[in-house]
Design a protein around this motif. Structure first.
Motif, mmCIF file in Angstrom:
data_model
loop_
_atom_site.group_PDB
_atom_site.id
_atom_site.type_symbol
_atom_site.label_atom_id
_atom_site.label_comp_id
_atom_site.label_asym_id
_atom_site.label_seq_id
_atom_site.Cartn_x
_atom_site.Cartn_y
_atom_site.Cartn_z
ATOM 1 N N THR A 198 5.603 97.579 -36.998
ATOM 2 C CA THR A 198 4.458 97.288 -36.147
ATOM 3 C C THR A 198 4.859 96.392 -34.992
ATOM 4 O O THR A 198 5.948 95.818 -34.976
ATOM 5 C CB THR A 198 3.363 96.571 -36.956
ATOM 6 O OG1 THR A 198 3.874 95.317 -37.405
ATOM 7 C CG2 THR A 198 2.906 97.390 -38.142
ATOM 8 N N ALA A 199 3.942 96.253 -34.045
ATOM 9 C CA ALA A 199 4.178 95.345 -32.916
ATOM 10 C C ALA A 199 4.349 93.911 -33.423
ATOM 11 O O ALA A 199 5.189 93.165 -32.917
ATOM 12 C CB ALA A 199 3.015 95.433 -31.932
ATOM 13 N N TRP A 238 7.966 93.706 -35.044
ATOM 14 C CA TRP A 238 9.056 93.730 -34.076
ATOM 15 C C TRP A 238 9.061 92.475 -33.216
ATOM 16 O O TRP A 238 10.131 91.941 -32.892
ATOM 17 C CB TRP A 238 8.978 94.979 -33.203
ATOM 18 C CG TRP A 238 9.404 96.203 -33.930
ATOM 19 C CD1 TRP A 238 8.617 97.259 -34.279
ATOM 20 C CD2 TRP A 238 10.718 96.506 -34.413
ATOM 21 N NE1 TRP A 238 9.363 98.199 -34.958
ATOM 22 C CE2 TRP A 238 10.652 97.763 -35.051
ATOM 23 C CE3 TRP A 238 11.935 95.837 -34.378
ATOM 24 C CZ2 TRP A 238 11.756 98.359 -35.636
ATOM 25 C CZ3 TRP A 238 13.044 96.442 -34.965
ATOM 26 C CH2 TRP A 238 12.943 97.684 -35.580
ATOM 27 N N THR A 239 7.889 91.974 -32.826
ATOM 28 C CA THR A 239 7.827 90.750 -32.029
ATOM 29 C C THR A 239 8.360 89.565 -32.833
ATOM 30 O O THR A 239 9.161 88.764 -32.331
ATOM 31 C CB THR A 239 6.379 90.477 -31.575
ATOM 32 O OG1 THR A 239 5.909 91.603 -30.845
ATOM 33 C CG2 THR A 239 6.297 89.236 -30.722
ATOM 34 N N TRP A 251 -2.412 93.918 -35.147
ATOM 35 C CA TRP A 251 -1.157 94.530 -34.710
ATOM 36 C C TRP A 251 -0.116 94.600 -35.818
ATOM 37 O O TRP A 251 1.032 94.959 -35.565
ATOM 38 C CB TRP A 251 -0.596 93.794 -33.507
ATOM 39 C CG TRP A 251 -1.439 94.017 -32.298
ATOM 40 C CD1 TRP A 251 -2.255 93.118 -31.703
ATOM 41 C CD2 TRP A 251 -1.576 95.231 -31.555
ATOM 42 N NE1 TRP A 251 -2.889 93.689 -30.642
ATOM 43 C CE2 TRP A 251 -2.489 94.996 -30.523
ATOM 44 C CE3 TRP A 251 -1.029 96.508 -31.680
ATOM 45 C CZ2 TRP A 251 -2.860 95.971 -29.615
ATOM 46 C CZ3 TRP A 251 -1.397 97.473 -30.773
ATOM 47 C CH2 TRP A 251 -2.295 97.207 -29.751
ATOM 48 N N GLN A 308 -1.168 107.233 -37.883
ATOM 49 C CA GLN A 308 -1.174 105.773 -37.870
ATOM 50 C C GLN A 308 0.232 105.184 -38.043
ATOM 51 O O GLN A 308 0.381 103.984 -38.176
ATOM 52 C CB GLN A 308 -2.077 105.243 -38.976
ATOM 53 C CG GLN A 308 -3.527 105.562 -38.759
ATOM 54 C CD GLN A 308 -4.393 105.024 -39.883
ATOM 55 O OE1 GLN A 308 -3.911 104.338 -40.791
ATOM 56 N NE2 GLN A 308 -5.664 105.338 -39.843
ATOM 57 N N GLU A 349 2.741 105.237 -35.817
ATOM 58 C CA GLU A 349 3.269 104.687 -34.577
ATOM 59 C C GLU A 349 3.096 103.168 -34.560
ATOM 60 O O GLU A 349 2.063 102.639 -34.943
ATOM 61 C CB GLU A 349 2.540 105.313 -33.390
ATOM 62 C CG GLU A 349 2.975 104.827 -32.045
ATOM 63 C CD GLU A 349 4.376 105.265 -31.675
ATOM 64 O OE1 GLU A 349 5.045 104.498 -30.957
ATOM 65 O OE2 GLU A 349 4.816 106.340 -32.105
ATOM 66 N N TRP A 350 4.092 102.439 -34.108
ATOM 67 C CA TRP A 350 4.048 100.980 -34.143
ATOM 68 C C TRP A 350 3.050 100.397 -33.160
ATOM 69 O O TRP A 350 2.656 99.250 -33.259
ATOM 70 C CB TRP A 350 5.432 100.392 -33.934
ATOM 71 C CG TRP A 350 6.016 100.589 -32.572
ATOM 72 C CD1 TRP A 350 6.733 101.667 -32.153
ATOM 73 C CD2 TRP A 350 5.956 99.697 -31.471
ATOM 74 N NE1 TRP A 350 7.109 101.500 -30.855
ATOM 75 C CE2 TRP A 350 6.642 100.293 -30.410
ATOM 76 C CE3 TRP A 350 5.375 98.453 -31.277
ATOM 77 C CZ2 TRP A 350 6.771 99.693 -29.169
ATOM 78 C CZ3 TRP A 350 5.500 97.851 -30.041
ATOM 79 C CH2 TRP A 350 6.197 98.476 -29.005
ATOM 80 N N ARG A 351 2.595 101.196 -32.189
ATOM 81 C CA ARG A 351 1.630 100.698 -31.198
ATOM 82 C C ARG A 351 0.175 100.968 -31.593
ATOM 83 O O ARG A 351 -0.724 100.695 -30.826
ATOM 84 C CB ARG A 351 1.920 101.341 -29.852
ATOM 85 C CG ARG A 351 3.237 100.864 -29.265
ATOM 86 C CD ARG A 351 3.584 101.639 -28.049
ATOM 87 N NE ARG A 351 3.990 102.977 -28.488
ATOM 88 C CZ ARG A 351 4.559 103.871 -27.721
ATOM 89 N NH1 ARG A 351 4.755 103.606 -26.467
ATOM 90 N NH2 ARG A 351 4.916 105.039 -28.181
ATOM 91 N N VAL A 352 -0.051 101.474 -32.805
ATOM 92 C CA VAL A 352 -1.406 101.756 -33.269
ATOM 93 C C VAL A 352 -1.964 100.509 -33.944
ATOM 94 O O VAL A 352 -1.341 99.939 -34.833
ATOM 95 C CB VAL A 352 -1.415 102.941 -34.268
ATOM 96 C CG1 VAL A 352 -2.796 103.153 -34.851
ATOM 97 C CG2 VAL A 352 -0.927 104.194 -33.581
ATOM 98 N N ARG A 353 -3.149 100.084 -33.524
ATOM 99 C CA ARG A 353 -3.794 98.907 -34.124
ATOM 100 C C ARG A 353 -4.401 99.258 -35.458
ATOM 101 O O ARG A 353 -4.915 100.352 -35.661
ATOM 102 C CB ARG A 353 -4.894 98.389 -33.217
ATOM 103 C CG ARG A 353 -4.403 97.256 -32.361
ATOM 104 C CD ARG A 353 -5.507 96.664 -31.603
ATOM 105 N NE ARG A 353 -5.762 95.338 -32.139
ATOM 106 C CZ ARG A 353 -6.451 94.444 -31.512
ATOM 107 N NH1 ARG A 353 -6.974 94.717 -30.357
ATOM 108 N NH2 ARG A 353 -6.636 93.264 -32.022
#
Length: 133
Positions: free
Chosen positions: A11-12, A15-16, A62, A73, A75-79
């Protein structure tokens, strides 16, 4: 792509947090090589900040717990829209006071054994129906 339906929670938020913690680890490593106390403390502080940022992003939707979910769901950019209620088995959500009521409500009523000769008493579990969280 694999044929299984298991998403590992990339997820975002993850990774962050990984990026910030990686930078903190690099600073700590440089502090070890140069024998610098301030760099060691600074690197550890950066790594701790990565943990806090990851937690805040997870609570903002996120971050998703690992587990089976539909492919759209992954994808890492999906909330994650279920983050407001909290994830039942998520330590981060429990630390924020989320997810406890939903997990207990799903467990159903708690059956309390009665005194000798009486009928068992079925009571709703603690926190069932709680909507504040």
């Amino acid at each position: 792509m694999s044929a299984h339906s298991y998403d590992h929670g990339h997820t975002a938020a993850g990774w962050t947090g990984f990026g910030i913690a990686g930078a903190g680890a690099a600073v700590v490593g440089f502090g070890i090589v140069t024998v610098s106390g301030p760099l060691l403390v600074g690197g550890a502080s950066i790594a701790l900040a990565g943990l806090v940022v990851t937690w805040v992003l997870h609570l903002a939707g996120w971050g998703k717990p690992p587990g089976p979910r539909p492919r759209e769901q992954w994808e890492w950019r999906v909330r994650d829209l279920s983050a407001r209620q909290g994830h039942a088995e998520c330590l981060g959500c429990r630390l924020a006071g989320r997810g406890r009521g939903a997990a207990r409500a799903a467990a159903g009523p708690v059956v309390v054994p009665a005194a000798r000769g009486g009928a068992p008493d079925a009571r709703p579990s603690v926190g069932a129906g709680r909507t504040d969280g």
